[in-house]
Design a protein around this motif. Structure first.
Motif, mmCIF file in Angstrom:
data_model
loop_
_atom_site.group_PDB
_atom_site.id
_atom_site.type_symbol
_atom_site.label_atom_id
_atom_site.label_comp_id
_atom_site.label_asym_id
_atom_site.label_seq_id
_atom_site.Cartn_x
_atom_site.Cartn_y
_atom_site.Cartn_z
ATOM 1 N N UNK A 1 0.936 -1.286 0.079
ATOM 2 C CA UNK A 1 -0.114 0.013 -0.145
ATOM 3 C C UNK A 1 0.792 1.339 -0.111
ATOM 4 N N UNK B 1 -4.152 6.717 -0.818
ATOM 5 C CA UNK B 1 -3.302 5.371 -0.617
ATOM 6 C C UNK B 1 -3.730 4.542 -2.057
ATOM 7 N N UNK B 2 -2.879 3.782 -2.486
ATOM 8 C CA UNK B 2 -3.283 2.788 -3.558
ATOM 9 C C UNK B 2 -2.356 1.416 -3.373
ATOM 10 N N UNK B 3 -2.636 0.551 -3.861
ATOM 11 C CA UNK B 3 -2.018 -0.741 -3.891
ATOM 12 C C UNK B 3 -1.106 -0.899 -5.277
#
Lengths: 156, 107, 142, 262
Positions: free
Chosen positions: B18, B77-79
């Motif tokens: 993440x 946030x991002x994966x």
């Protein structure tokens, strides 16, 4: 000394207050009892149940002026394909307009946390509402004390 | 001078991490509720939306209101899924549109 | 103590509407307007940060007022500490008692430097407002 | 007798001024604090992280302006000064600095405009314009972390002294001096706000209240406005003398440019 400068400006504050009063008076009559934030929330979510919890608004409890206030919203969620936060809406109670920011999330976020900077025209409450993938609504509320209302110096 | 944006995306990440993304863009975010020295309301001039795509797929989208402070700053946030490009687009009043990209290497 | 008599406002100041007053010792015993002030109006002036400016520097017995200054002594008990005439001189021109004071001269227009155009020739408060504030401060007993 | 008095009067004035400056409650060097230390955790974080610091956008603007050819000479800053990261390191920390031709100190804004008019043959940039703020932010950034080091010598001392006089002078309808708040009452609260010591360690800086970058002169103007005093014109000698005095007063403190303040 600039704090004094800010306090001495009355005209613009008066105008700002006027604008707020105008937008409030434009609301339908039953809404008046609710206050601008609750009215705006009802306008978005209708009569759906909103439960308190899962949503945390992180704001400094006291700020020197309301022009730039850091804000973090976090929602408890595993953020998996079956269980995630779809959207977050943040509302305020005292600005000329009740909306602050709205955002869409997907499981790809990994983490339902966002941070931004906002404006607050005076001490007031903020509420963030999270819309989950299962359709449930959750909310968190926080109050910020603004030592002085957001207003301007004389223009340079 | 044109609008300037600053983006902080990790250059490298492990698949599944993440990652935090920070964005900052220059904009006055004129609320439309202020009065100028001539006594007239200064017209609204704000960024109304901001979105991020990751290899073409939208992963984050926001709507801004006048309550967002000048020089909007947004962290989300991002994966990290694949090597590729993150594209950030800000759209606003008076035809405002800025797009900026950042590359990421995912191992 | 020997009472010193001084004529307060200069001729030029009088021309701009500042009323003359007489300082006796560390006080101005007589009302600037010839009439007593209204303590209720005085309270409003004291707690209005755009008019009285008092709470920028002073604190006072106002639990509902957030953000009171700490640069000057509390106003609580002012009416016990000072006589009406002493309060009046401290409002009008506190520098006559202590030249180093940061208390602004609320009823003086001369001897000031680079006053902004909008405030030139004007006192911070009017004679009536000074009397209202003095009447109010006199009610602040310990 | 009358003639002798007239001769003695200026000398007496100097002696009185000396006594006044002795009485002047200066903050001991070891007790000086940057306004940074009074800020909340959130605002400190905003200054510390470049992506989070809105002034970074102006630093980027300044970097672009550094290489832009300007004026009828079609010269850029970089054509003469090359890489700012080396040539401009520590420069802002020494300003205002004495200019031999003008026979007085110039602040960094005036120095940039002198380059524009004389070397680039371009028009000077207006005070508080986006471009001038961007260039001063970019130059200031090259001194970030270095000690403030304005020069105090025979050339500059009279101007430092002139700045000190302005600092100590009561002004405006409220009849206050800079010193009343920032020396005598630093740390006390003016309404809800803790008074800082007033060290200009981070200019130009991003003020959350302004929602933009601004110069030290803009900040000084704010204070004068609060005192209900007539501000000086941008670029006035009085401001530059005051800037020089304030930088001298902050000597050895760390440059934070571009800083963030509430």
């Amino acid at each position: 000394m600039d704090a004094m400068a800010r306090l001495l400006i009355t005209r613009r504050e008066a105008v700002l207050a006027g604008a707020a009063a105008l937008s409030a008076s434009a609301l339908p009559a039953p809404a008046a009892a609710l206050g601008q934030m609750d009215t705006a929330i009802r306008n978005v979510f209708g009569e759906a149940t909103i439960r308190a919890g899962k949503v945390t608004l992180d704001l400094p409890p006291l700020v020197e002026n309301g022009n730039t206030v850091p804000m973090t919203v976090s929602v408890e969620s595993p953020m998996t394909k079956d269980n995630y936060v779809k959207a977050i809406h943040v509302f305020n109670d005292k600005n000329p307009q009740p909306n602050v920011i709205s955002l869409k999330l997907s499981p790809r976020a990994g983490k339902a946390v966002i941070a931004t900077r906002i404006r607050l025209a005076g001490t007031q409450k903020l509420t963030a509402i999270a819309e989950m993938s299962d359709g449930t609504l959750w909310s968190g509320t926080e109050e910020v004390v603004v030592t002085l209302a957001a207003c301007l110096e004389d223009l340079p | 001078m044109t609008a300037r944006a600053l983006i902080n995306v990790p250059r490298k990440a492990k698949r599944g991490d993440v990652i935090e993304i920070k964005t900052l863009i220059s904009h006055v975010m004129e609320s439309g509720f202020r009065t100028g020295t001539n006594g007239k309301t200064i017209p609204r001039d704000i960024i109304t939306s901001f979105a991020c795509t990751y290899n073409g797929e939208e992963i984050f989208a926001t709507q801004f209101y006048p309550a967002v402070a000048a020089n909007p700053f947004v962290t989300f946030y991002t994966i990290a899924t694949d090597n590729g490009t993150l594209a950030f687009t800000w759209i606003g009043d008076n035809g405002f549109e800025v797009t900026q990209e950042a590359k990421i290497v995912v191992e | 103590m020997v009472a010193t008599l001084m004529l307060g406002a200069s001729a030029s100041a009088r021309a701009q509407g500042v009323r003359p007053y007489t300082v006796v010792g560390d006080a101005i015993p007589a009302s600037l307007t010839g009439a007593p002030g209204d303590p209720e109006r005085g309270l409003k002036i004291v707690t209005n940060r755009q008019v009285g400016l008092c709470l920028l520097c002073h604190s006072g017995p106002y639990p509902e007022e957030r953000f009171q200054g700490t640069m000057a002594p509390t106003l609580a008990g002012a009416g016990t500490r000072w006589s009406e005439g002493q309060l009046r001189l401290r409002m009008v021109d506190a520098a006559r008692i202590s030249p180093e004071t940061i208390m602004p001269p609320y009823y003086r227009v001369d001897g000031l430097t680079r006053v902004a155009p909008g405030f030139r020739g004007k006192t911070i408060l009017t004679a009536e407002q000074i009397e209202d504030v003095v009447a109010y401060l006199k009610t602040l007993k310990n | 007798m009358e003639k002798r008095l007239r001769l003695v009067a200026p000398a007496l004035a100097i002696v009185l001024a000396a006594i006044a400056s002795l009485a002047f409650a200066e903050i001991p060097l070891s007790q000086r604090r940057s306004g940074y230390e009074q800020m909340s955790r959130e605002v400190k974080a905003m200054q510390d992280d470049d992506t989070s610091n809105p002034a970074s956008l102006s630093v980027l603007d300044g970097e672009a302006l550094w290489t832009r050819r300007e004026g009828s000479a079609q010269k850029s800053c970089a054509d003469c000064h090359h890489d700012a990261e080396t040539s401009m390191r520590g420069v802002s920390a020494r300003y205002p600095a004495f200019d031999a031709a003008k026979r007085r100190p110039l602040d960094i804004e005036q120095r940039i405009n002198l380059c524009r008019t004389e070397k680039q043959q371009a028009t000077p940039l207006p005070f508080e314009s986006r471009d001038l703020l961007a260039l001063t932010a970019y130059l200031g950034k090259q001194s970030r972390g270095m000690p403030i080091a304005v020069i105090s010598d025979d050339d500059t001392k009279p101007f430092i002294e002139a700045g000190r006089q302005i600092y100590a002078r009561r002004q405006g309808q409220l009849n206050l001096s800079c010193q009343n708040c920032h020396d005598d009452n630093a740390g006390q609260k003016l309404a809800g706000v803790e008074l800082p010591q007033g060290h200009p360690t981070g200019y130009p800086l991003y003020r959350l209240e302004w929602q933009s970058l601004g110069s030290l002169q803009r900040r000084l103007r704010n204070c004068l406005f609060g005192m209900r005093a007539e501000p000086y014109a941008y670029g006035a000698d009085e401001y530059v003398d005051l800037e020089l005095f304030l930088m001298w007063r902050a000597r050895g403190m760390t440059v934070e440019t571009p800083a963030v303040r509430p």
